[in-house]
Design an enzyme around this catalytic site. Structure first.
Site, PDB file in Angstrom:
ATOM      1  N   HIS A   1     -11.639 -19.835 -11.956  1.00 23.40           N
ATOM      2  CA  HIS A   1     -11.348 -20.380 -10.795  1.00 23.40           C
ATOM      3  C   HIS A   1     -12.349 -21.356 -10.495  1.00 23.40           C
ATOM      4  O   HIS A   1     -13.422 -21.312 -10.357  1.00 23.40           O
ATOM      5  CB  HIS A   1     -11.389 -19.259  -9.544  1.00 23.40           C
ATOM      6  CG  HIS A   1     -10.181 -18.164  -9.570  1.00 23.40           C
ATOM      7  ND1 HIS A   1     -10.593 -16.963 -10.391  1.00 23.40           N
ATOM      8  CD2 HIS A   1      -9.203 -17.955  -8.784  1.00 23.40           C
ATOM      9  CE1 HIS A   1      -9.544 -16.232 -10.461  1.00 23.40           C
ATOM     10  NE2 HIS A   1      -8.673 -16.717  -9.535  1.00 23.40           N
TER      11      HIS A   1
ATOM     12  N   GLU B   1     -13.716   2.578   9.504  1.00 28.20           N
ATOM     13  CA  GLU B   1     -13.938   3.265   8.438  1.00 28.20           C
ATOM     14  C   GLU B   1     -14.325   2.488   7.063  1.00 28.20           C
ATOM     15  O   GLU B   1     -15.107   2.590   6.307  1.00 28.20           O
ATOM     16  CB  GLU B   1     -12.670   4.216   8.068  1.00 28.20           C
ATOM     17  CG  GLU B   1     -12.508   5.330   8.812  1.00 28.20           C
ATOM     18  CD  GLU B   1     -11.529   5.037   9.988  1.00 28.20           C
ATOM     19  OE1 GLU B   1     -11.493   5.745  10.752  1.00 28.20           O
ATOM     20  OE2 GLU B   1     -11.067   3.803   9.998  1.00 28.20           O
TER      21      GLU B   1
ATOM     22  N   HIS C   1      -2.793  13.448  10.459  1.00 26.80           N
ATOM     23  CA  HIS C   1      -4.288  13.779  10.171  1.00 26.80           C
ATOM     24  C   HIS C   1      -4.601  14.685   9.117  1.00 26.80           C
ATOM     25  O   HIS C   1      -5.529  15.220   8.769  1.00 26.80           O
ATOM     26  CB  HIS C   1      -4.985  14.049  11.415  1.00 26.80           C
ATOM     27  CG  HIS C   1      -5.027  13.252  12.348  1.00 26.80           C
ATOM     28  ND1 HIS C   1      -3.821  12.255  12.478  1.00 26.80           N
ATOM     29  CD2 HIS C   1      -5.939  12.612  13.308  1.00 26.80           C
ATOM     30  CE1 HIS C   1      -4.261  11.556  13.704  1.00 26.80           C
ATOM     31  NE2 HIS C   1      -5.759  11.635  13.989  1.00 26.80           N
TER      32      HIS C   1
END
Length: 671
Positions: free
Chosen positions: A35, A414, A476
């Site tokens: 790149h 999270e 869950h």
């Protein structure tokens, strides 16, 4: 402002920045991949940062009080490789630049921590670098409060692109940083308006400056090709009371035919266009050649940092011998000598006064013993403190008002939590652990993978580890997550069965220096399975014989975590019928696999039928059930083959057939 004007106004700066651009063009072309556009566009910003602001010493790249530079836009890796070569980092030689992206070279396609001395973190997955930087900045704030500004006093700088800011983790990260007022964190946004598909406007209308401001950041702007304006903005950012974002307006692939286009993002290898770009820069040197005067100027930039390091070493030497030793220990990621005694104390007490408890509660008991003697630990939870049981009374809460606090309320973030913990370990001096539900490893997964890839010993406390969480239901209840975690290279997954095993697993996790750990802990109460005290850490071998057959051994039951007590009940019933049954507790498959073959065969000998018992999917179990040399005998697995359901956990275990009775029946059928 056109290139001719830029060259005329700042001729010395221009040629120094052009060295970065020329090396990027040459290396990407030689590799025929990479790149080019970002290094061409951000060369001016990087030149000003390294020459006027960054505190670094190439001869001591790991000294603890250096500034940290993170290239979050890791695809533009030739920017950092060029900088490290030019400034004189010994391992980044011209040969390494020539061999960019090739087998055996340290100059990988995306910067990798541990390969190159000046690379602070592995980047490339967009957004990870900026999220890591929050952990770096938190660690600096925390250690400055604990050790004083004479020992820890530095900045964290980040170059991030449009892609980094589009990734969802970026919002988690900037929200944390804004809330925590991390004033030593400065993000330099490469605002070029281009992505692989085209203009940013194809996919996004976000006002990034307003977004950062709304998240509690101070926002600045500059012309990303005007060195005076760049210097002004960075200077202002350093003086701001909160984290700062500098919007650097740049042109991707500046001076190349692909400037300001999507093509400019990738590998620019056309020889004629490369030469035209170099002509525009006024660069007359050959491929991979940097004029001696320019190289010497770049190498001189590390001298102020070297002087600062020497002064810092003097300040550190003024501390007491004990304080110096403690500082060296925590930055070496070494556990304290007192850890073993703390763990032994927990184990002994657990055996002397056995009590039923969830392993998440057992984990809290262990941490209550460990945190006072291992003061570099830093706990947290993603808004589940009372469920994860990760907070102990002595920690205090990290905040702008209390930088000595050792507990973090991450909020429902999270991914940001996991990425920041990576940054904290990479910074050094801090050992973070934090928790959420096991099912939500999905949200943290990209950062957990990078923990493993980088060899960063973060500890993930994942509670509610099975259908045993009960009524919250299949959204869950993790069933595939143990297998996913175990499938990840360089990751230790621990699923302890009781307080004693929890203590042993915590000890093992805290002793790691280059491997992350996942602690899978139960919500439901469990019966103690370890009846006798031993100072030996039985879990260290991954699996061990918990209960032996009293007669001829006909069956081996292998279980983890909450299912070990089921295996023991099944053994009792089988033994009552004259079927000799061994129970093997296997808290860590990875550690068991690392044992020599003789030990593995001793624990799991050929002959008896084998049953694996775990409230999760079967993937990963067949090596132990069918035998490492092929099928040793008859075997089966009792666990999950579908998602769970919403009901009390006792009913769920019955409905899914994860019971002692089902185990007994299966053993008899195999016999």
């Amino acid at each position: 402002m056109d290139i001719a004007t830029l060259r005329a106004r700042h001729p010395d700066h221009w040629m120094r920045a052009a060295a970065i651009r020329a090396l990027a063009l040459d290396a990407v072309a030689a590799a025929n991949s990479g790149h080019t556009g970002m290094p061409l566009g951000m060369a001016d910003v990087a030149t000003v940062l390294f020459s006027k602001h960054l505190k670094f010493d190439p001869k001591a790249p790991r000294w603890p009080d250096r500034d940290r530079f993170i290239l979050s836009a890791g695809h533009g890796s030739m920017l950092i490789y060029a900088l490290l070569y030019l400034t004189g980092y010994p391992d980044v030689t011209l040969d390494q630049i020539r061999n960019f992206r090739q087998w055996g070279a340290i100059t990988a396609g995306h910067p990798e921590y541990g390969h190159v001395s000046g690379v602070e973190t592995t980047t490339g997955p967009l957004g990870q670098g900026i999220a890591n930087s929050v952990g770096f900045a938190m660690a600096e704030e925390h250690l400055r409060a604990r050790w004083g500004a004479k020992v820890q006093d530095h900045h964290t700088y980040v170059i991030a692109g449009d892609g980094c800011l589009m990734e969802g983790v970026s919002q988690e990260a900037i929200g944390i940083a804004g809330k925590q007022k991390l004033s030593r964190l400065i993000v330099l946004w490469d605002n070029n308006g281009i992505t692989i598909d085209g203009k940013v406007s194809l996919a996004d209308v976000t006002d990034q400056k307003a977004r950062f401001a709304a998240s509690g950041w101070d926002v600045f702007e500059c012309d990303g090709h005007d060195p005076d304006d760049i210097d002004r903005a960075i200077t202002a950012a350093k003086a701001s009371p909160g984290p700062a974002m500098v919007a650097c307006k740049t042109h991707i692939a500046l001076g190349h035919a692909a400037q300001d286009t999507a093509k400019g993002h990738g590998a620019l290898t056309d020889k004629a266009q490369m030469q035209a770009a170099k002509d525009a820069y006024g660069w007359t040197s050959g491929p991979f050649e940097v004029p001696a005067a320019i190289k010497a100027w770049w190498e001189s930039l590390g001298q102020p940092g070297a002087e600062a390091r020497v002064a810092w070493e003097g300040r550190l030497a003024a501390l007491s011998a004990a304080r110096q030793a403690e500082f060296a220990r925590i930055f070496a990621t070494e556990a304290p000598a007192k850890l073993a005694a703390a763990i032994r104390g927990v184990k002994k007490a657990a055996v002397e006064a056995p009590a039923k408890m969830a392993t998440r509660s057992a984990s809290e008991k262990v941490l209550t013993a460990v945190n006072p003697v291992m003061t570099e630990t830093f706990g947290g939870s993603a808004d589940l403190t009372g469920s994860n049981n990760t907070k102990t009374p002595d920690l205090g809460v990290f905040s702008p008002e209390d930088r000595k606090g050792r507990y973090m309320n991450w909020g429902i973030r999270e991914h940001g939590m996991a990425a920041a913990m990576n940054g904290m370990v990479l910074h050094g001096g801090v050992r973070p652990y934090s928790g959420t539900f096991m099912a939500f490893t999905d949200y943290a997964r990209p950062a957990m993978r990078l923990s493993a890839l980088m060899g960063v010993p973060v500890i993930y406390v994942m509670t509610h580890d099975s259908i045993g969480l009960g009524e919250d239901g299949p959204t869950h209840q993790p069933v595939e997550h143990l297998a996913i975690s175990r499938a990840t290279p360089n990751t230790l997954v621990f699923r302890p069965a009781d307080l004693v095993e929890v203590a042993e697993c915590w000890e093992l996790a805290l002793m790691q220096r280059s491997t992350p750990s996942v602690l899978a802990l139960s919500r439901q109460t469990l019966t103690p399975v370890r009846k006798a005290h031993t100072s030996q850490n039985l879990s260290a071998r991954g699996a061990y014989v918990l209960a032996e057959a009293t007669g001829k051994r006909q069956a081996i039951l292998i279980a983890t975590g909450s299912e070990v007590e089921i295996a023991l009940k099944a053994r009792e019933a089988l033994e009552a019928e004259g079927i000799g049954t061994r129970v093997v507790s296997m808290p860590s498959m990875e550690l068991f696999a690392a044992q020599d073959e003789a030990y593995r065969r001793k624990v799991l000998p050929a002959g008896p039928v084998r049953i694996g018992i775990e409230a999760a999917v079967r993937q990963g179990w067949d090596r132990w059930l069918l035998g490492e040399r092929g099928r040793d005998g008859k075997a089966d697995f009792i666990g999950m083959s579908r998602f769970g359901a919403s009901a009390p956990y006792e009913r769920l275990y019955q409905e899914f057939g994860i019971t002692a009775e089902a185990t007994v029946a299966r053993v008899k059928a195999l016999l």
